[in-house]
Design a protein around this motif. Structure first.
Motif, short mmCIF file in Angstrom:
data_model
loop_
_atom_site.label_atom_id
_atom_site.label_comp_id
_atom_site.label_asym_id
_atom_site.label_seq_id
_atom_site.Cartn_x
_atom_site.Cartn_y
_atom_site.Cartn_z
N GLN A 94 0.46 -0.87 0.12
CA GLN A 94 0.38 0.20 -0.21
C GLN A 94 0.82 1.48 -0.65
O GLN A 94 0.81 1.95 -0.80
CB GLN A 94 -0.73 -0.03 1.15
N ARG A 95 1.85 1.20 0.53
CA ARG A 95 2.57 2.05 1.19
C ARG A 95 3.72 2.71 -0.97
O ARG A 95 4.00 3.51 -0.75
CB ARG A 95 3.79 2.13 1.88
N GLN A 97 2.15 2.00 -3.39
CA GLN A 97 1.51 2.50 -4.59
C GLN A 97 0.89 3.92 -3.80
O GLN A 97 0.67 4.45 -5.42
CB GLN A 97 0.30 1.77 -4.31
N ASP A 98 1.16 3.69 -2.67
CA ASP A 98 0.58 5.14 -2.09
C ASP A 98 1.73 6.56 -2.97
O ASP A 98 1.62 7.38 -3.33
CB ASP A 98 0.22 5.31 -0.63
N GLN A 99 3.57 5.78 -3.04
CA GLN A 99 4.19 6.44 -3.32
C GLN A 99 3.91 6.38 -4.96
O GLN A 99 4.85 6.98 -5.91
CB GLN A 99 5.58 6.44 -3.05
#
Ligand code: PLV
Length: 320
Positions: A94-95, A97-99
């Protein structure tokens, strides 16, 4: 370096660790880097050199190299694909993808993901960003020791760090060399079950582990890089390779949270455990670590593979 992606991180004295070790201990807080770990130093430097006219980068990672590659690619305006193994927690996916990165989950351990990343680099014409085995990474990581030298003002008695594939170790040694401090011992920590460096040191040759059985997945390369192994055999250097258990690493993560109010992942806990488990004292008592002539510097490598839920599930799994 034209543009830095990394920050000059704080170097904090730890009173509680100093009490444990019996000499002053300083923490190099790499957890406070933009991508959550030291990896941005090397990966930032490598990308500056290699990514100028790239149509995108692909990085194989246990998580944190990927976080650094995704961050740097976003800043450089190029797409990033990060290939991680299934052992990488969902929170990291998730982190990433958030980047803004595209994430592919391939294989069980990092070595499987790496094979896929190399294949993608070839087939899609992407720039391959390795997580630990490249001289440009080591050059970038070396900046951590230049900062320590500038902030501390004296030569450290020893440097304590974690080893996965050996990139941080090679970078710190490169930094010590640049400073003319090759006599500073380096204590290189792994967890049992993610111990490719220790296995190589013991065997006197590079060893490929059958599997990664430790929960410190970001230390989970099956084979350490050749340069790290060669440094371990150099008569000009003192590199002490030691192991802790997963329980000790997790206990260290929790103690560090209590004492320093900072949450780091298991990969970092491996280095912290050398202090909290009394290993540093024991190495000194046994004469394996020479008496420290300056402060002990701990590279708090950081890591994004942790949150309260992950901490709870590790506690359940390892029953501490
Ligand atoms: N992690 C690599 C390799 O994983 C990665 O892809 O992120 N501390 C933390 C928090 C790390 O994430 C890593 C490496 C290390 C220490 C060890 O660094 P190395 O690999 O340079 O020895 C499989």
């Amino acid at each position: 370096m034209a543009q830095h992606f990394h920050l000059n991180t704080p170097l904090l004295e730890s009173i509680s660790m100093s009490k444990q070790v019996g000499t002053s201990v300083y923490l190099k807080m790499e957890n406070s880097q933009p991508s959550g770990s030291f990896k941005i130093r090397g990966i930032g430097h490598l990308c500056q050199q290699l990514v100028t006219q790239s149509k995108g980068v692909v990085c194989s990672s246990g998580g944190n190299a990927g976080m650094a590659a995704a961050y740097v690619a976003r800043k450089m305006g190029v797409p990033a694909t990060i290939v991680v193994p299934s052992s990488t927690p969902q929170l990291v996916v998730q982190r990433l993808q958030d980047q803004g990165a595209a994430v592919r989950v391939v294989g069980k351990v990092w070595d499987d993901a790496n094979a896929e990343a190399l294949r993608l680099a070839e087939s899609e014409g992407l720039t391959f960003v390795p997580p630990f085995d490249h001289p440009l990474l080591w050059k970038g990581h070396a900046s951590v020791m230049a900062e320590v030298a500038a902030s501390l003002g004296v030569k450290p008695g020893a440097v304590l760090l974690s080893v996965g594939g050996g990139g941080l170790l090679c970078g710190v040694i490169q930094g010590l060399k640049d400073l003319g401090w090759m006599d500073v011992p380096v204590i290189a920590m792994e967890t049992a079950g993610a111990d490719c460096f220790n296995a190589a040191v013991k065997a006197g040759k590079l060893v490929t582990l059958d599997d990664i059985t430790s929960e410190a997945k970001c230390l989970g390369a099956k084979t350490v890089c050749k340069q790290a192994f060669e440094y371990s055999r150099s008569s000009e250097l003192t590199v002490i390779s030691e192991l802790v258990t997963d329980r000790q690493a997790l206990q260290a993560v929790q103690t560090f949270l209590d004492e320093e109010r900072v949450l780091v992942e298991m990969a970092c806990g491996a280095a912290l455990a050398a202090v909290y488990s009394g290993l540093i004292r024991r190495l000194q008592d046994e004469g394996r670590l020479p008496p420290l002539r300056g402060p002990l510097v701990v590279i708090v490598c950081g890591g994004s593979s942790i949150d309260m839920q992950q901490l709870s599930s590790l506690r359940l799994k390892l029953q501490t």
